[in-house]
Design a protein around this motif. Structure first.
Motif, PDB file in Angstrom:
ATOM      1  N   ASP A  63       1.521  15.172  -1.809  1.00 33.41           N
ATOM      2  CA  ASP A  63       1.505  14.463  -0.542  1.00 33.41           C
ATOM      3  C   ASP A  63       0.275  13.561  -0.526  1.00 33.41           C
ATOM      4  O   ASP A  63      -0.714  13.867  -1.179  1.00 33.41           O
ATOM      5  CB  ASP A  63       1.427  15.495   0.593  1.00 33.41           C
ATOM      6  N   GLU A  64       0.342  12.463   0.226  1.00 29.43           N
ATOM      7  CA  GLU A  64      -0.828  11.597   0.284  1.00 29.43           C
ATOM      8  C   GLU A  64      -1.242  11.348   1.721  1.00 29.43           C
ATOM      9  O   GLU A  64      -0.406  11.104   2.594  1.00 29.43           O
ATOM     10  CB  GLU A  64      -0.532  10.261  -0.394  1.00 29.43           C
ATOM     11  N   LYS A  65      -2.531  11.450   1.965  1.00 30.93           N
ATOM     12  CA  LYS A  65      -3.060  11.169   3.299  1.00 30.93           C
ATOM     13  C   LYS A  65      -4.442  10.559   3.141  1.00 30.93           C
ATOM     14  O   LYS A  65      -5.284  11.107   2.431  1.00 30.93           O
ATOM     15  CB  LYS A  65      -3.130  12.475   4.115  1.00 30.93           C
ATOM     16  N   PRO A  84       0.808  -1.217   0.000  1.00 29.67           N
ATOM     17  CA  PRO A  84       0.000   0.000   0.000  1.00 29.67           C
ATOM     18  C   PRO A  84       0.842   1.268   0.000  1.00 29.67           C
ATOM     19  O   PRO A  84       0.512   2.246  -0.638  1.00 29.67           O
ATOM     20  CB  PRO A  84      -0.799  -0.085   1.299  1.00 29.67           C
ATOM     21  N   VAL A  85       1.947   1.204   0.715  1.00 27.32           N
ATOM     22  CA  VAL A  85       2.817   2.382   0.791  1.00 27.32           C
ATOM     23  C   VAL A  85       3.325   2.750  -0.595  1.00 27.32           C
ATOM     24  O   VAL A  85       3.217   3.889  -1.037  1.00 27.32           O
ATOM     25  CB  VAL A  85       4.006   2.116   1.734  1.00 27.32           C
ATOM     26  N   ASN A  86       3.826   1.744  -1.314  1.00 28.04           N
ATOM     27  CA  ASN A  86       4.339   1.999  -2.657  1.00 28.04           C
ATOM     28  C   ASN A  86       3.277   2.556  -3.575  1.00 28.04           C
ATOM     29  O   ASN A  86       3.526   3.423  -4.383  1.00 28.04           O
ATOM     30  CB  ASN A  86       4.865   0.704  -3.268  1.00 28.04           C
ATOM     31  N   ARG A  87       2.065   2.007  -3.429  1.00 27.17           N
ATOM     32  CA  ARG A  87       0.975   2.430  -4.295  1.00 27.17           C
ATOM     33  C   ARG A  87       0.693   3.918  -4.088  1.00 27.17           C
ATOM     34  O   ARG A  87       0.574   4.670  -5.031  1.00 27.17           O
ATOM     35  CB  ARG A  87      -0.274   1.611  -3.970  1.00 27.17           C
ATOM     36  N   LYS A 130       1.261   7.001  -6.825  1.00 26.02           N
ATOM     37  CA  LYS A 130       0.191   7.904  -7.255  1.00 26.02           C
ATOM     38  C   LYS A 130       0.577   9.356  -7.063  1.00 26.02           C
ATOM     39  O   LYS A 130       0.301  10.194  -7.910  1.00 26.02           O
ATOM     40  CB  LYS A 130      -1.086   7.608  -6.473  1.00 26.02           C
ATOM     41  N   VAL A 131       1.188   9.647  -5.929  1.00 22.22           N
ATOM     42  CA  VAL A 131       1.616  11.025  -5.669  1.00 22.22           C
ATOM     43  C   VAL A 131       2.611  11.457  -6.734  1.00 22.22           C
ATOM     44  O   VAL A 131       2.502  12.545  -7.295  1.00 22.22           O
ATOM     45  CB  VAL A 131       2.242  11.155  -4.259  1.00 22.22           C
ATOM     46  N   ILE A 132       3.554  10.568  -7.042  1.00 17.48           N
ATOM     47  CA  ILE A 132       4.566  10.912  -8.040  1.00 17.48           C
ATOM     48  C   ILE A 132       3.919  11.165  -9.395  1.00 17.48           C
ATOM     49  O   ILE A 132       4.185  12.160 -10.055  1.00 17.48           O
ATOM     50  CB  ILE A 132       5.646   9.807  -8.150  1.00 17.48           C
ATOM     51  N   VAL A 139      -8.078   7.108  -6.644  1.00 13.63           N
ATOM     52  CA  VAL A 139      -7.572   7.906  -5.554  1.00 13.63           C
ATOM     53  C   VAL A 139      -8.152   9.303  -5.744  1.00 13.63           C
ATOM     54  O   VAL A 139      -8.394   9.739  -6.864  1.00 13.63           O
ATOM     55  CB  VAL A 139      -6.027   7.907  -5.563  1.00 13.63           C
ATOM     56  N   ASN A 140      -8.471   9.967  -4.654  1.00 17.30           N
ATOM     57  CA  ASN A 140      -9.009  11.319  -4.777  1.00 17.30           C
ATOM     58  C   ASN A 140      -7.877  12.314  -4.952  1.00 17.30           C
ATOM     59  O   ASN A 140      -6.834  12.193  -4.317  1.00 17.30           O
ATOM     60  CB  ASN A 140      -9.819  11.690  -3.538  1.00 17.30           C
ATOM     61  N   ILE A 141      -8.120  13.281  -5.808  1.00 18.06           N
ATOM     62  CA  ILE A 141      -7.106  14.296  -6.077  1.00 18.06           C
ATOM     63  C   ILE A 141      -7.602  15.649  -5.572  1.00 18.06           C
ATOM     64  O   ILE A 141      -8.761  16.014  -5.809  1.00 18.06           O
ATOM     65  CB  ILE A 141      -6.841  14.420  -7.603  1.00 18.06           C
TER      66      ILE A 141
END
Lengths: 76, 226
Positions: B91-93, B60-63, B67-69, B136-138
Motif C-alpha cells: 500500500d502507498e501513503k 503521480p498516481v501511476n508512479r 512502486k507498490v507493485i 520512495v520510503n519502504i
C-alpha cells in the motif's frame, strides 16, 4: 539458499549477468560465495557494509528455518 | 522509459510550446523539459534557434502504484527464496510504501529486535530505489511488530525517565538502531524534566536520558551536574 542470494544480488547490481553464486557444502555449514562485477561490489556491500549485513541476516534466518547453518562470503 | 520529443523555436518558450504541441500536452506542468542548446545563424539577422527536448511527466498516481507493485513483488520473491510461505500486501501513503507480510512464521521474519525485518526492508529499499529516479520510503512489517515495538520502547523510555527524575542520575539504553532511538526521543520530547541525546558511533550508539536540573528541584537533589 543459493537462489535467494542470486536473486537479491542480481536485483541489486547494474550487471546481473556477472553475478555468480557458488554453494560450498560443509559438514555443518554451507558457504555461499558471491561474485559480482568489480564495479558492483559497492552495491552488494553498501554503506558501512549495511547491505552485506542485511543479506547475511536474511540468509541466517533462512538457514534457521531449514535447520542449517550458512555463511555468505563476498569474493573480491 | 520516457518518450522524448524535440521542440524548436526562436526563444526557449517557443521551443517548449513546440514540444508541448508534439506531445499533446495541455499544461507546462505536465511535462519535463531539458535544454539542448541554441544555434546562432551568423549570416542571418541575429536570428537564433533554441532547441529543447521534452517528455510527459508520469502521473503521480501511476508512479505510486508502480512502486507498490514492484516493492511487493521484490519482497514476495525474497520470501519465496527464503522458503517462507507468505503473502505480501502493499500500500502507498504519503510517498511511503507499506509492505505487510502475512505468514505464520512471524518469529523468523522479525528476528532479534526486528533485525530480520529491518534487513528485508533495507534490501527491498536498495532494489526498488535503484530503478526509480525519485526515492520512495519502504516500510516492512508483520504482525504489527513496528507498532508493538514502538509501544514497548515508549513504555521503557517513560519508566527510565521516571527513574532519572527520582535519582537525578542519567540512564542509558544501548544497542539500538536509528529507528529505535527515534522512538525514545519522541516518547520523551514533551517531558520537560529530562532530555535525551544519542551518543557513540555506529553500532555502539546509544540514547542517554539525563535530568534537566530545575531550580526548585536542586534544593533537595544532588548537584552532580555542576
Amino acid at each position: 539458499m543459493k537462489e535467494l542470494i542470486t536473486y537479491i544480488a542480481k536485483a541489486l547490481v547494474d550487471k546481473p549477468e556477472e553475478v555468480s553464486v557458488q554453494e560450498v557444502e560443509g559438514e555443518k555449514t554451507t558457504v555461499l560465495e558471491l561474485k559480482v562485477a568489480p564495479e558492483d561490489l559497492g552495491k552488494v556491500i553498501g554503506k558501512q557494509g549495511r547491505t552485506a549485513r542485511a543479506m547475511r541476516t536474511i540468509l541466517s534466518a533462512t538457514a534457521t528455518k531449514l535447520r542449517k547453518r550458512a555463511v555468505l562470503e563476498i569474493l573480491e | 522509459m520516457d518518450d522524448w520529443v524535440e521542440g524548436e523555436g526562436k526563444t526557449e518558450d517557443d521551443a517548449v510550446e513546440d514540444a508541448m504541441k508534439r506531445l499533446g500536452a495541455v499544461s507546462r506542468d505536465n511535462i519535463k523539459v531539458e535544454f539542448i542548446g541554441e544555434e546562432k545563424k551568423f549570416f542571418g539577422f541575429g536570428e537564433k534557434k533554441v532547441k529543447v527536448r521534452a517528455a510527459l511527466n508520469e502521473l503521480p498516481v501511476n508512479r505510486g502504484v508502480k512502486k507498490v507493485i514492484e516493492a511487493t513483488e521484490v519482497l514476495q520473491r525474497i520470501l519465496s527464496g527464503m522458503k517462507i510461505d507468505a503473502r505480501v500486501e502493499g500500500d502507498e501513503k504519503d510517498d511511503i510504501v507499506h509492505l505487510k507480510i502475512l505468514s505464520n512464521l512471524g518469529g523468523i521474519l522479525i528476528g532479534r529486535r526486528g533485525e530480520t525485518l529491518d534487513s528485508l526492508e533495507h534490501i527491498v529499499d536498495r532494489i526498488v530505489n535503484r530503478k526509480f529516479e525519485d526515492r520512495v520510503n519502504i516500510l516492512v512489517d508483520t504482525e504489527d511488530y513496528r507498532e508493538r515495538r514502538r509501544e514497548k520502547l515508549s513504555r521503557l523510555a517513560k519508566k527510565l525517565a521516571r527513574q532519572v527524575r527520582l535519582t537525578g542520575k542519567s540512564a542509558e539504553i544501548s544497542s539500538m538502531n536509528a529507528r529505535d532511538r527515534k522512538i525514545i526521543h519522541m516518547a520523551l520530547q514533551d517531558d520537560s524534566s529530562v532530555e535525551t541525546m544519542s551518543e557513540g558511533e555506529g553500532f555502539e550508539r546509544k540514547v542517554v536520558i539525563s535530568p534537566i536540573n530545575r531550580r526548585e528541584k536542586t534544593d533537595f537533589g544532588r548537584r552532580n551536574k555542576f
